[in-house]
Design a protein around this motif. Structure first.
Motif, PDB file in Angstrom:
ATOM      1  N   ALA A  22     -13.541  -2.717 -56.113  1.00 47.29           N
ATOM      2  CA  ALA A  22     -13.706  -3.894 -56.971  1.00 47.29           C
ATOM      3  C   ALA A  22     -12.551  -4.029 -57.963  1.00 47.29           C
ATOM      4  O   ALA A  22     -12.034  -5.124 -58.180  1.00 47.29           O
ATOM      5  CB  ALA A  22     -15.041  -3.829 -57.713  1.00 47.29           C
ATOM      6  N   VAL A  23     -12.129  -2.927 -58.554  1.00 49.09           N
ATOM      7  CA  VAL A  23     -11.029  -2.966 -59.534  1.00 49.09           C
ATOM      8  C   VAL A  23      -9.704  -3.227 -58.826  1.00 49.09           C
ATOM      9  O   VAL A  23      -8.896  -4.030 -59.279  1.00 49.09           O
ATOM     10  CB  VAL A  23     -10.968  -1.650 -60.344  1.00 49.09           C
ATOM     11  N   GLY A  24      -9.480  -2.560 -57.713  1.00 51.05           N
ATOM     12  CA  GLY A  24      -8.227  -2.710 -56.970  1.00 51.05           C
ATOM     13  C   GLY A  24      -7.113  -1.855 -57.549  1.00 51.05           C
ATOM     14  O   GLY A  24      -7.176  -1.405 -58.683  1.00 51.05           O
ATOM     15  N   ARG A  25      -6.087  -1.631 -56.744  1.00 56.47           N
ATOM     16  CA  ARG A  25      -4.952  -0.790 -57.171  1.00 56.47           C
ATOM     17  C   ARG A  25      -4.020  -1.515 -58.130  1.00 56.47           C
ATOM     18  O   ARG A  25      -3.196  -0.890 -58.787  1.00 56.47           O
ATOM     19  CB  ARG A  25      -4.167  -0.335 -55.943  1.00 56.47           C
ATOM     20  N   ARG A  26      -4.138  -2.834 -58.179  1.00 54.29           N
ATOM     21  CA  ARG A  26      -3.292  -3.637 -59.073  1.00 54.29           C
ATOM     22  C   ARG A  26      -4.192  -4.716 -59.687  1.00 54.29           C
ATOM     23  O   ARG A  26      -4.224  -5.847 -59.213  1.00 54.29           O
ATOM     24  CB  ARG A  26      -2.143  -4.241 -58.286  1.00 54.29           C
ATOM     25  N   PRO A  27      -4.910  -4.367 -60.778  1.00 53.64           N
ATOM     26  CA  PRO A  27      -5.890  -5.295 -61.334  1.00 53.64           C
ATOM     27  C   PRO A  27      -5.297  -6.580 -61.910  1.00 53.64           C
ATOM     28  O   PRO A  27      -5.979  -7.597 -61.958  1.00 53.64           O
ATOM     29  CB  PRO A  27      -6.605  -4.483 -62.411  1.00 53.64           C
ATOM     30  N   PRO A  29      -1.064  -8.514 -62.429  1.00 52.23           N
ATOM     31  CA  PRO A  29       0.376  -8.319 -62.262  1.00 52.23           C
ATOM     32  C   PRO A  29       1.066  -7.684 -63.475  1.00 52.23           C
ATOM     33  O   PRO A  29       1.967  -6.871 -63.322  1.00 52.23           O
ATOM     34  CB  PRO A  29       0.909  -9.731 -62.025  1.00 52.23           C
ATOM     35  N   ASP A  30       0.614  -8.017 -64.684  1.00 51.01           N
ATOM     36  CA  ASP A  30       1.292  -7.512 -65.877  1.00 51.01           C
ATOM     37  C   ASP A  30       0.953  -6.063 -66.219  1.00 51.01           C
ATOM     38  O   ASP A  30       1.654  -5.446 -67.021  1.00 51.01           O
ATOM     39  CB  ASP A  30       1.016  -8.416 -67.087  1.00 51.01           C
ATOM     40  N   VAL A 114     -13.344  -9.906 -59.330  1.00 51.73           N
ATOM     41  CA  VAL A 114     -12.533 -10.619 -60.329  1.00 51.73           C
ATOM     42  C   VAL A 114     -12.848 -10.099 -61.732  1.00 51.73           C
ATOM     43  O   VAL A 114     -11.948  -9.799 -62.513  1.00 51.73           O
ATOM     44  CB  VAL A 114     -12.763 -12.149 -60.232  1.00 51.73           C
ATOM     45  N   ILE A 115     -14.126  -9.959 -62.027  1.00 54.10           N
ATOM     46  CA  ILE A 115     -14.531  -9.474 -63.351  1.00 54.10           C
ATOM     47  C   ILE A 115     -14.132  -8.007 -63.529  1.00 54.10           C
ATOM     48  O   ILE A 115     -13.641  -7.616 -64.588  1.00 54.10           O
ATOM     49  CB  ILE A 115     -16.041  -9.671 -63.564  1.00 54.10           C
ATOM     50  N   ALA A 116     -14.329  -7.178 -62.508  1.00 53.26           N
ATOM     51  CA  ALA A 116     -13.976  -5.758 -62.599  1.00 53.26           C
ATOM     52  C   ALA A 116     -12.484  -5.570 -62.856  1.00 53.26           C
ATOM     53  O   ALA A 116     -12.083  -4.809 -63.746  1.00 53.26           O
ATOM     54  CB  ALA A 116     -14.394  -5.027 -61.323  1.00 53.26           C
ATOM     55  N   ALA A 117     -11.657  -6.275 -62.100  1.00 54.22           N
ATOM     56  CA  ALA A 117     -10.206  -6.158 -62.277  1.00 54.22           C
ATOM     57  C   ALA A 117      -9.782  -6.660 -63.655  1.00 54.22           C
ATOM     58  O   ALA A 117      -8.967  -6.015 -64.330  1.00 54.22           O
ATOM     59  CB  ALA A 117      -9.479  -6.933 -61.180  1.00 54.22           C
TER      60      ALA A 117
END
Length: 139
Positions: A22-27, A29-30, A114-117
């Motif tokens: 859910a978070v992903g490796r790149r939550p 770009p910044d 989306v919310i987790a990231a």
């Protein structure tokens, strides 16, 4: 430069996987790419907190035998340095418990990617920017 580290605690591997997915490796770009540190025991979480290896901590509120709510409370009472903490819960009504435990935010299962990231990215943006080695006090 090292990637920020997000500690993910649950006694269940499938829950840790769902959180990390859910978070992903790149939550965002910044904030760049992040690394995950998986912990399946309270001892591992507390050691990582003591060693200051986690930039953000995500604790499973439903973990057994010790849930993330209790661990968050313990960290806030005992740790010298407290990273931002996110609790995952099954019911939004448990927000008050997360507040009592000192959590910075909550995520409700099923996790919205989306919310987790965005939650993790927001907490990473609030972290102090490290000073490059040799930059402070250089003549």
């Amino acid at each position: 430069m090292n990637n920020p580290v997000v500690l993910v605690y649950s006694h269940r591997q499938d829950v840790r996987e769902r959180i990390m997915t859910a978070v992903g490796r790149r939550p965002a770009p910044d904030v760049g790419r992040i690394d995950f540190l998986e912990c399946a025991s309270v001892a591992d979480v507390l050691m990582a907190i003591d060693d200051r290896v986690a930039d953000v901590v995500i604790l499973d509120g439903e973990a057994q035998p010790t849930g993330g709510i209790g661990i968050s409370r313990q960290i806030h009472q005992e740790a010298l340095a407290i990273p931002p903490i996110v609790l995952t819960v099954r019911r939004a009504a448990d927000r008050w418990l997360a507040t009592w435990a000192g959590a910075d935010d909550i995520l409700v299962h099923p996790l919205d990617p989306v919310i987790a990231a965005e939650t993790v990215a927001t907490l990473l943006r609030k972290l102090p920017v490290p000073v490059p080695t040799g930059a402070a006090g250089s003549v």
